[in-house]
Design an enzyme around this catalytic site. Structure first.
Site, PDB file in Angstrom:
ATOM      1  N   LYS A  12       0.818  -1.218   0.000  1.00 57.40           N
ATOM      2  CA  LYS A  12       0.000   0.000   0.000  1.00 57.40           C
ATOM      3  C   LYS A  12       0.857   1.276   0.000  1.00 57.40           C
ATOM      4  O   LYS A  12       2.065   1.230   0.272  1.00 57.40           O
ATOM      5  CB  LYS A  12      -0.927  -0.014   1.217  1.00 57.40           C
ATOM      6  CG  LYS A  12      -1.970  -1.157   1.180  1.00 57.40           C
ATOM      7  CD  LYS A  12      -2.949  -0.984   2.330  1.00 57.40           C
ATOM      8  CE  LYS A  12      -4.003  -2.069   2.336  1.00 57.40           C
ATOM      9  NZ  LYS A  12      -5.027  -1.838   3.372  1.00 57.40           N
ATOM     10  N   TYR A  52     -12.575  -2.187  -3.828  1.00 59.95           N
ATOM     11  CA  TYR A  52     -13.032  -2.406  -2.442  1.00 59.95           C
ATOM     12  C   TYR A  52     -14.557  -2.417  -2.337  1.00 59.95           C
ATOM     13  O   TYR A  52     -15.090  -2.162  -1.257  1.00 59.95           O
ATOM     14  CB  TYR A  52     -12.465  -1.312  -1.533  1.00 59.95           C
ATOM     15  CG  TYR A  52     -11.068  -1.584  -0.994  1.00 59.95           C
ATOM     16  CD1 TYR A  52     -10.730  -2.793  -0.390  1.00 59.95           C
ATOM     17  CD2 TYR A  52     -10.085  -0.591  -1.037  1.00 59.95           C
ATOM     18  CE1 TYR A  52      -9.468  -3.028   0.135  1.00 59.95           C
ATOM     19  CE2 TYR A  52      -8.811  -0.804  -0.507  1.00 59.95           C
ATOM     20  CZ  TYR A  52      -8.512  -2.039   0.089  1.00 59.95           C
ATOM     21  OH  TYR A  52      -7.265  -2.250   0.620  1.00 59.95           O
ATOM     22  N   PHE A  60     -15.807   3.259   6.811  1.00 59.88           N
ATOM     23  CA  PHE A  60     -14.446   3.638   6.422  1.00 59.88           C
ATOM     24  C   PHE A  60     -14.203   3.577   4.911  1.00 59.88           C
ATOM     25  O   PHE A  60     -13.091   3.815   4.449  1.00 59.88           O
ATOM     26  CB  PHE A  60     -13.417   2.765   7.163  1.00 59.88           C
ATOM     27  CG  PHE A  60     -13.610   1.273   6.988  1.00 59.88           C
ATOM     28  CD1 PHE A  60     -13.093   0.616   5.874  1.00 59.88           C
ATOM     29  CD2 PHE A  60     -14.292   0.521   7.929  1.00 59.88           C
ATOM     30  CE1 PHE A  60     -13.255  -0.756   5.708  1.00 59.88           C
ATOM     31  CE2 PHE A  60     -14.463  -0.857   7.776  1.00 59.88           C
ATOM     32  CZ  PHE A  60     -13.937  -1.493   6.658  1.00 59.88           C
ATOM     33  N   ARG A  88      -2.254 -14.345   4.606  1.00 60.24           N
ATOM     34  CA  ARG A  88      -2.968 -13.655   5.701  1.00 60.24           C
ATOM     35  C   ARG A  88      -2.224 -13.829   7.020  1.00 60.24           C
ATOM     36  O   ARG A  88      -2.144 -12.908   7.827  1.00 60.24           O
ATOM     37  CB  ARG A  88      -4.421 -14.153   5.782  1.00 60.24           C
ATOM     38  CG  ARG A  88      -5.213 -13.699   4.558  1.00 60.24           C
ATOM     39  CD  ARG A  88      -6.656 -14.120   4.608  1.00 60.24           C
ATOM     40  NE  ARG A  88      -7.414 -13.367   5.603  1.00 60.24           N
ATOM     41  CZ  ARG A  88      -7.796 -12.104   5.460  1.00 60.24           C
ATOM     42  NH1 ARG A  88      -7.473 -11.423   4.367  1.00 60.24           N
ATOM     43  NH2 ARG A  88      -8.496 -11.510   6.395  1.00 60.24           N
ATOM     44  N   THR A  94      -5.474  -7.178  10.726  1.00 58.32           N
ATOM     45  CA  THR A  94      -5.739  -5.943   9.959  1.00 58.32           C
ATOM     46  C   THR A  94      -5.208  -4.718  10.688  1.00 58.32           C
ATOM     47  O   THR A  94      -4.608  -3.836  10.079  1.00 58.32           O
ATOM     48  CB  THR A  94      -7.274  -5.795   9.753  1.00 58.32           C
ATOM     49  OG1 THR A  94      -7.759  -6.988   9.158  1.00 58.32           O
ATOM     50  CG2 THR A  94      -7.592  -4.607   8.858  1.00 58.32           C
ATOM     51  N   ARG A 105       2.492  -6.585   9.086  1.00 58.58           N
ATOM     52  CA  ARG A 105       1.779  -5.410   9.628  1.00 58.58           C
ATOM     53  C   ARG A 105       2.319  -4.992  10.995  1.00 58.58           C
ATOM     54  O   ARG A 105       2.320  -3.801  11.318  1.00 58.58           O
ATOM     55  CB  ARG A 105       0.275  -5.689   9.677  1.00 58.58           C
ATOM     56  CG  ARG A 105      -0.354  -5.612   8.284  1.00 58.58           C
ATOM     57  CD  ARG A 105      -1.745  -6.153   8.293  1.00 58.58           C
ATOM     58  NE  ARG A 105      -2.458  -5.902   7.050  1.00 58.58           N
ATOM     59  CZ  ARG A 105      -3.548  -6.562   6.692  1.00 58.58           C
ATOM     60  NH1 ARG A 105      -4.035  -7.503   7.469  1.00 58.58           N
ATOM     61  NH2 ARG A 105      -4.153  -6.278   5.553  1.00 58.58           N
ATOM     62  N   HIS A 118      -2.204  -5.433   1.630  1.00 55.83           N
ATOM     63  CA  HIS A 118      -3.523  -6.051   1.484  1.00 55.83           C
ATOM     64  C   HIS A 118      -3.305  -7.456   0.945  1.00 55.83           C
ATOM     65  O   HIS A 118      -2.401  -7.678   0.146  1.00 55.83           O
ATOM     66  CB  HIS A 118      -4.386  -5.261   0.480  1.00 55.83           C
ATOM     67  CG  HIS A 118      -5.592  -6.033   0.016  1.00 55.83           C
ATOM     68  ND1 HIS A 118      -6.769  -6.053   0.734  1.00 55.83           N
ATOM     69  CD2 HIS A 118      -5.791  -6.847  -1.053  1.00 55.83           C
ATOM     70  CE1 HIS A 118      -7.643  -6.833   0.100  1.00 55.83           C
ATOM     71  NE2 HIS A 118      -7.070  -7.331  -0.985  1.00 55.83           N
ATOM     72  N   GLU A 129      -9.746 -10.572  -7.588  1.00 54.89           N
ATOM     73  CA  GLU A 129      -8.779  -9.478  -7.396  1.00 54.89           C
ATOM     74  C   GLU A 129      -7.608  -9.585  -8.381  1.00 54.89           C
ATOM     75  O   GLU A 129      -7.104  -8.565  -8.865  1.00 54.89           O
ATOM     76  CB  GLU A 129      -8.274  -9.490  -5.940  1.00 54.89           C
ATOM     77  CG  GLU A 129      -9.389  -9.149  -4.952  1.00 54.89           C
ATOM     78  CD  GLU A 129      -8.906  -9.031  -3.508  1.00 54.89           C
ATOM     79  OE1 GLU A 129      -7.740  -9.353  -3.213  1.00 54.89           O
ATOM     80  OE2 GLU A 129      -9.715  -8.592  -2.668  1.00 54.89           O
TER      81      GLU A 129
HETATM   82  P1  CMP Z   1      -7.419  -4.496   3.743  1.00 54.06           P
HETATM   83  O1  CMP Z   1      -6.938  -5.882   4.031  1.00 54.06           O
HETATM   84  O2  CMP Z   1      -6.811  -3.805   2.582  1.00 54.06           O
HETATM   85  O3  CMP Z   1      -9.002  -4.534   3.521  1.00 54.06           O
HETATM   86  C1  CMP Z   1      -9.815  -3.409   3.750  1.00 54.06           C
HETATM   87  C2  CMP Z   1      -9.109  -2.343   4.497  1.00 54.06           C
HETATM   88  O4  CMP Z   1      -9.924  -1.403   5.160  1.00 54.06           O
HETATM   89  C3  CMP Z   1      -8.261  -2.920   5.598  1.00 54.06           C
HETATM   90  O5  CMP Z   1      -7.173  -3.609   5.041  1.00 54.06           O
HETATM   91  C4  CMP Z   1      -7.940  -1.700   6.437  1.00 54.06           C
HETATM   92  O6  CMP Z   1      -6.756  -1.041   5.996  1.00 54.06           O
HETATM   93  C5  CMP Z   1      -9.123  -0.765   6.161  1.00 54.06           C
HETATM   94  N1  CMP Z   1      -9.921  -0.484   7.348  1.00 54.06           N
HETATM   95  C6  CMP Z   1     -10.117   0.737   7.891  1.00 54.06           C
HETATM   96  N2  CMP Z   1     -10.913   0.673   8.955  1.00 54.06           N
HETATM   97  C7  CMP Z   1     -11.233  -0.630   9.129  1.00 54.06           C
HETATM   98  C8  CMP Z   1     -12.034  -1.345  10.080  1.00 54.06           C
HETATM   99  N3  CMP Z   1     -12.659  -0.720  11.081  1.00 54.06           N
HETATM  100  N4  CMP Z   1     -12.128  -2.679   9.936  1.00 54.06           N
HETATM  101  C9  CMP Z   1     -11.513  -3.333   8.908  1.00 54.06           C
HETATM  102  N5  CMP Z   1     -10.744  -2.701   7.981  1.00 54.06           N
HETATM  103  C10 CMP Z   1     -10.594  -1.374   8.079  1.00 54.06           C
END
Ligand code: CMP
Length: 136
Positions: A12, A52, A60, A88, A94, A105, A118, A129
């Site tokens: 990212k 997304y 968000f 993962r 996340t 992360r 991601h 994707e």
């Molecule tokens: P990603 O795995 O790219 O998938 C969706 C993204 O939304 C996640 O990583 C986070 O960077 C972002 N995000 C922001 N707020 C939230 C939240 N409350 N819960 C989950 N993902 C979030």
């Protein structure tokens, strides 16, 4: 049972901005992932919105799409046995605050938004994707 799978990974904007892309790619390779395809691109907000779309109803969503389109990203097709789950696990939770030691992360993530990488969350979504970024 093990099966060779492909998954989509994105490095990212927060990580590319800090020139961490090569370091992160090395972590994938060291963990047995083959990088089958990769490209560094910058996407439009409308493309991020499409990518997304599953999060469309989340509070968000708008910030997430602005963020992903805010700077260059590196998109990759990774291959390994059970790569969706393996990726993962290697990425970690996340929210970097909750991510386990040794995960990407935990090491590089700044916040839940700027969480550096991601990865597809299922084999089905991985196909969608990968097609999104690499369909010829
Ligand atoms: P990603 O795995 O790219 O998938 C969706 C993204 O939304 C996640 O990583 C986070 O960077 C972002 N995000 C922001 N707020 C939230 C939240 N409350 N819960 C989950 N993902 C979030």
């Amino acid at each position: 049972m093990n099966s060779i799978e492909q998954t989509l990974s994105i490095i990212k904007p927060d990580a590319v901005e800090r020139n961490l892309d090569n370091e992160i790619k090395e972590i994938f390779k060291k963990n047995g992932f083959k990088i089958l395809k990769e490209k560094k691109i910058k996407i439009e907000k409308s493309e991020a919105e499409q990518f997304y779309k599953v999060h469309e109803t989340k509070p968000f969503y708008n910030d997430l799409c602005s963020y992903l389109s805010s700077g260059p990203i590196v998109v990759m097709v990774l291959e390994k046995d059970n790569s969706v789950l393996a990726n993962r696990e290697l990425m970690g939770a996340t929210n970097p605050k909750d991510a386990a030691e040794g995960t990407i992360r935990k090491k590089y993530g700044i916040s839940i938004d700027k969480n550096s990488v991601h990865g597809s969350d299922s084999v089905e979504n991985a196909k969608i994707e990968i097609d999104f970024f690499f369909k010829e």
